[in-house]
Design a protein around this motif. Structure first.
Motif, PDB file in Angstrom:
ATOM      1  N   UNK A 134      34.930  37.206  36.096  1.00 39.35           N
ATOM      2  CA  UNK A 134      35.281  38.266  35.146  1.00 39.35           C
ATOM      3  C   UNK A 134      34.256  38.343  34.018  1.00 39.35           C
ATOM      4  N   UNK A 135      33.824  37.186  33.529  1.00 37.67           N
ATOM      5  CA  UNK A 135      32.830  37.177  32.464  1.00 37.67           C
ATOM      6  C   UNK A 135      31.537  37.842  32.938  1.00 37.67           C
ATOM      7  N   UNK A 136      31.112  37.502  34.137  1.00 37.06           N
ATOM      8  CA  UNK A 136      29.892  38.100  34.677  1.00 37.06           C
ATOM      9  C   UNK A 136      30.063  39.602  34.866  1.00 37.06           C
ATOM     10  N   UNK A 137      31.209  40.007  35.393  1.00 43.61           N
ATOM     11  CA  UNK A 137      31.434  41.429  35.661  1.00 43.61           C
ATOM     12  C   UNK A 137      31.402  42.253  34.381  1.00 43.61           C
ATOM     13  N   UNK A 138      32.175  41.841  33.374  1.00 39.92           N
ATOM     14  CA  UNK A 138      32.272  42.648  32.163  1.00 39.92           C
ATOM     15  C   UNK A 138      31.004  42.547  31.308  1.00 39.92           C
ATOM     16  N   UNK A 139      30.275  41.445  31.425  1.00 38.24           N
ATOM     17  CA  UNK A 139      28.982  41.372  30.748  1.00 38.24           C
ATOM     18  C   UNK A 139      28.001  42.352  31.372  1.00 38.24           C
ATOM     19  N   UNK A 140      28.017  42.443  32.686  1.00 35.72           N
ATOM     20  CA  UNK A 140      27.143  43.403  33.348  1.00 35.72           C
ATOM     21  C   UNK A 140      27.552  44.841  33.039  1.00 35.72           C
ATOM     22  N   UNK A 141      28.841  45.061  32.788  1.00 35.23           N
ATOM     23  CA  UNK A 141      29.257  46.399  32.350  1.00 35.23           C
ATOM     24  C   UNK A 141      28.558  46.767  31.037  1.00 35.23           C
ATOM     25  N   UNK A 142      28.488  45.788  30.120  1.00 29.76           N
ATOM     26  CA  UNK A 142      27.814  46.028  28.831  1.00 29.76           C
ATOM     27  C   UNK A 142      26.323  46.258  29.052  1.00 29.76           C
ATOM     28  N   UNK A 143      25.713  45.432  29.890  1.00 29.54           N
ATOM     29  CA  UNK A 143      24.282  45.569  30.176  1.00 29.54           C
ATOM     30  C   UNK A 143      23.975  46.961  30.731  1.00 29.54           C
ATOM     31  N   UNK A 155      35.513  41.799  44.646  1.00 32.54           N
ATOM     32  CA  UNK A 155      35.080  42.405  43.397  1.00 32.54           C
ATOM     33  C   UNK A 155      36.227  43.051  42.634  1.00 32.54           C
ATOM     34  N   UNK A 156      37.199  43.591  43.351  1.00 36.14           N
ATOM     35  CA  UNK A 156      38.338  44.244  42.692  1.00 36.14           C
ATOM     36  C   UNK A 156      39.179  43.227  41.923  1.00 36.14           C
ATOM     37  N   UNK A 157      39.036  41.945  42.262  1.00 33.01           N
ATOM     38  CA  UNK A 157      39.844  40.906  41.637  1.00 33.01           C
ATOM     39  C   UNK A 157      39.724  40.836  40.122  1.00 33.01           C
ATOM     40  N   UNK A 158      38.617  41.344  39.560  1.00 31.26           N
ATOM     41  CA  UNK A 158      38.463  41.311  38.104  1.00 31.26           C
ATOM     42  C   UNK A 158      39.505  42.182  37.415  1.00 31.26           C
ATOM     43  N   UNK A 159      40.121  43.101  38.165  1.00 31.92           N
ATOM     44  CA  UNK A 159      41.146  43.975  37.602  1.00 31.92           C
ATOM     45  C   UNK A 159      42.563  43.557  38.008  1.00 31.92           C
ATOM     46  N   UNK A 160      42.695  42.374  38.614  1.00 32.49           N
ATOM     47  CA  UNK A 160      44.000  41.975  39.140  1.00 32.49           C
ATOM     48  C   UNK A 160      44.621  40.801  38.384  1.00 32.49           C
ATOM     49  N   UNK A 161      44.086  40.465  37.209  1.00 32.12           N
ATOM     50  CA  UNK A 161      44.732  39.469  36.363  1.00 32.12           C
ATOM     51  C   UNK A 161      45.910  40.107  35.620  1.00 32.12           C
TER      52      UNK A 161
END
Length: 597
Positions: free
Chosen positions: A151-160, A369-375
């Protein structure tokens, strides 16, 4: 007055008019944003608990290993300083040029000015240096579990991705050049496009990817001949007209996902899976799901099974006079087909002769990849939303899947539409992608909590319709097609689920490409190949290691598998029967109906 002076005067007049229009449109834009319908914060990003836990872990790691922070900072400062000195040296040479650029190639920076112009090149290189520093810092964080790290990697890349200089007008040479060339007309058109997209989604931004005026369902897409032969509140059942003199005795039913509409399999004649199946000599039925509104709030997975799957199977058996059918389930419809087969096993119902699964997950232990939205933060927000409204608006699903590929599905299209003022392309696949559907409240929660989070079906205890359903109960002959680069249903997770099914007759195929292109892959295109392996080792990597690569589409291989399980050849059937007269021509009425929201 000279011609040049006349032209200059006209250009200034056009520029002045366009600036006035931009001012008026900006006021309209401000009004839209002021009256924007609020969206729950926990549907906009990770919950506060995730931020707190992540920040705490990073802080603790920094305190325990301060040298890591210093190393990252010193490296960043060093590269930044070196970059600034190189840029200044290039300018000091007396030539208006950028320094040598050895950075990575990126198609976002395809305009030659990114390499040749000192200003744009400086922005690009500094962005790449900053992005690289952030990515390296991510790799060095210790103390987070694997899910939080993803999740940290995913949302950091969203910012990038969001902070790329291409995404801002003042730092996008394509937009600035076109604005000058058109005397601001491109900016006017871009603002009009932006306002139209915002108004279409109650102030929320969902970039339109396609020229919707170029397509009409039933006219130039979804045109394979057929008739609706049955309808209830959940679905329309379409029977397609035969194109061969003989057909297999056992009919075939396709259950498409109700997250999207079925005509992804019938976009045009050249790549229509539906037409291709009919042309191979099958009596084909396809379910077209209703697009639910708030009146469907209490509709759950059990209703989809009883009034969708079992009703369709019952009607097809009656229309064709057969005791058994073959069935296909695509994505979530494949997941639900597996639930249906488990239920039928409990009930002693042997109506399904074989099952085919397209990009289907039944074991959610690895959510991909969808798992970042399943917490719980996101799922809790969705639960609150559907409990209040009675359904999950299609907007949220569309936006979620777009963020899995933001440069292709958000920023790139936004630049073209809002900065360059271009009309979106006439692309049938993107038209279908934007024609998504709502999800009933009860079904949404059951799916997210019970299957995605709880993984109860794979664990052998998904309670539904007064039964405890288990993946091990799926014992009919099955063929599963997964896709190598699928970002929604990872092939490895699909393999793990299929391997746990109780069938002794199982075939697994991995197609090249992704969730859509890997399935809609007609043999005539000769585009994507596929992998096969008759063994079922415990590890998916071992399966791929021992697999054989086959050129071309998997369609023919699957059809050869299906034909062996489809009975003898008989005369082609007419549509419907004496008790089921056609109700409407294909593609039916549900696929074009708009829900009451």
């Amino acid at each position: 007055m000279t011609t040049d002076q006349v032209n200059k005067g006209q250009e200034l007049s056009e520029l002045s008019d366009n600036l006035s229009r931009i001012e008026a449109l900006s006021k309209r834009l401000a009004n839209i944003m002021a009256h924007r319908k609020p969206v729950r914060p926990n549907l906009q990003g990770p919950g506060q608990e995730f931020y707190t836990k992540t920040a705490g872990t990073i802080w603790a790691d920094m305190m325990a290993n301060p040298s890591k922070l210093f190393e990252h900072q010193v490296a960043f400062w060093g590269k930044t300083l070196e970059h600034a000195i190189e840029a200044q040296a290039a300018l000091a040479s007396g030539e208006f040029k950028a320094p040598e650029d050895t950075g990575p190639k990126d198609r976002r920076f395809s305009n030659p000015l990114w390499d040749s112009h000192p200003y744009y090149n400086y922005l690009k290189q500094q962005y790449q240096i900053t992005s690289q520093t952030m990515e390296e810092a991510l790799k060095s964080v210790d103390g987070l579990d694997s899910d939080d790290t993803k999740r940290l990697e995913f949302f950091t890349h969203q910012i990038i991705d969001m902070m790329s200089p291409t995404n801002f007008l003042a730092t996008n040479p394509d937009a600035m050049e076109l604005a000058v060339e058109t005397n601001g007309q491109s900016l006017v058109k871009g603002l009009e496009n932006l306002i139209a997209d915002l108004e279409a989604n109650d102030g929320e931004l969902l970039v339109k990817l396609v020229d919707e005026s170029a397509f009409e369902v039933g006219k130039n897409i979804a045109t394979t001949p057929g008739q609706v032969v049955y309808r209830n509140r959940m679905m329309e059942l379409i029977q397609y007209a035969p194109t061969t003199e003989k057909v297999h005795a056992t009919p075939l039913i396709i259950f498409p996902p109700w997250i999207n509409k079925f005509y992804i399999m019938d976009l045009k004649e050249q790549n229509s899976l539906i037409k291709w199946i009919v042309d191979q000599g099958y009596t084909l039925f396809v379910v077209s799901w209703v697009n639910p509104d708030a009146s469907y709030a209490d509709v759950g997975m059990g209703d989809y099974i009883e009034e969708g799957y079992l009703a369709a199977i019952r009607e097809v058996k009656a229309i064709t006079g057969q005791k058994k059918v073959n069935a296909i389930g695509y994505c979530i419809a494949g997941t639900t087909l597996s639930l249906t087969l488990s239920l039928m096993k409990k009930r002693g119902d042997k109506s399904v002769n074989s099952a085919t699964f397209f990009t289907t997950l039944t074991d959610f232990s690895d959510q991909g990849e969808v798992g970042v939205f399943l917490d719980d933060d996101f799922v809790g927000g969705i639960e609150e939303e559907v409990n209040e409204r009675g359904y999950l608006d299609s907007f949220f699903m569309s936006r979620t899947f777009s963020y899995l590929r933001p440069n292709d599905l958000i920023y790139g299209p936004a630049i073209n539409s809002y900065m360059l003022g271009k009309t979106p392309p006439a692309f049938d696949l993107l038209y279908w992608n934007g024609d998504s559907t709502n999800l009933p409240a009860k079904m949404t929660v059951e799916y997210l909590r019970g299957l995605c989070q709880g993984n109860r079906f794979a664990q052998g205890d998904f309670e539904l319709l007064d039964e405890h359903l288990s993946i091990a109960d799926v014992d009919v002959p099955l063929c599963a097609i997964a896709c190598e680069t699928d970002h929604i249903a990872a092939w490895k997770s699909s393999y793990d689920g299929m391997r746990q099914m109780g069938s002794k007759d199982k075939t697994f195929i991995v197609s090249q490409s992704g969730h859509i292109a890997g399935i809609i892959n007609p043999p005539s295109k000769k585009k994507y190949g596929h992998y096969t392996n008759d063994d079922w080792p415990a590890a998916s990597d071992d399966w791929m290691e021992g697999a054989t690569f086959n050129e071309g589409s998997w369609w023919g291989r699957w059809e050869a598998w299906l034909s062996k399980r489809s009975g003898k050849q008989i005369d082609a059937r007419d549509i419907g029967d004496s008790s089921q007269k056609p109700l409407a021509p294909a593609p039916g009425t549900y696929v074009v109906a708009k829900p009451n929201t």
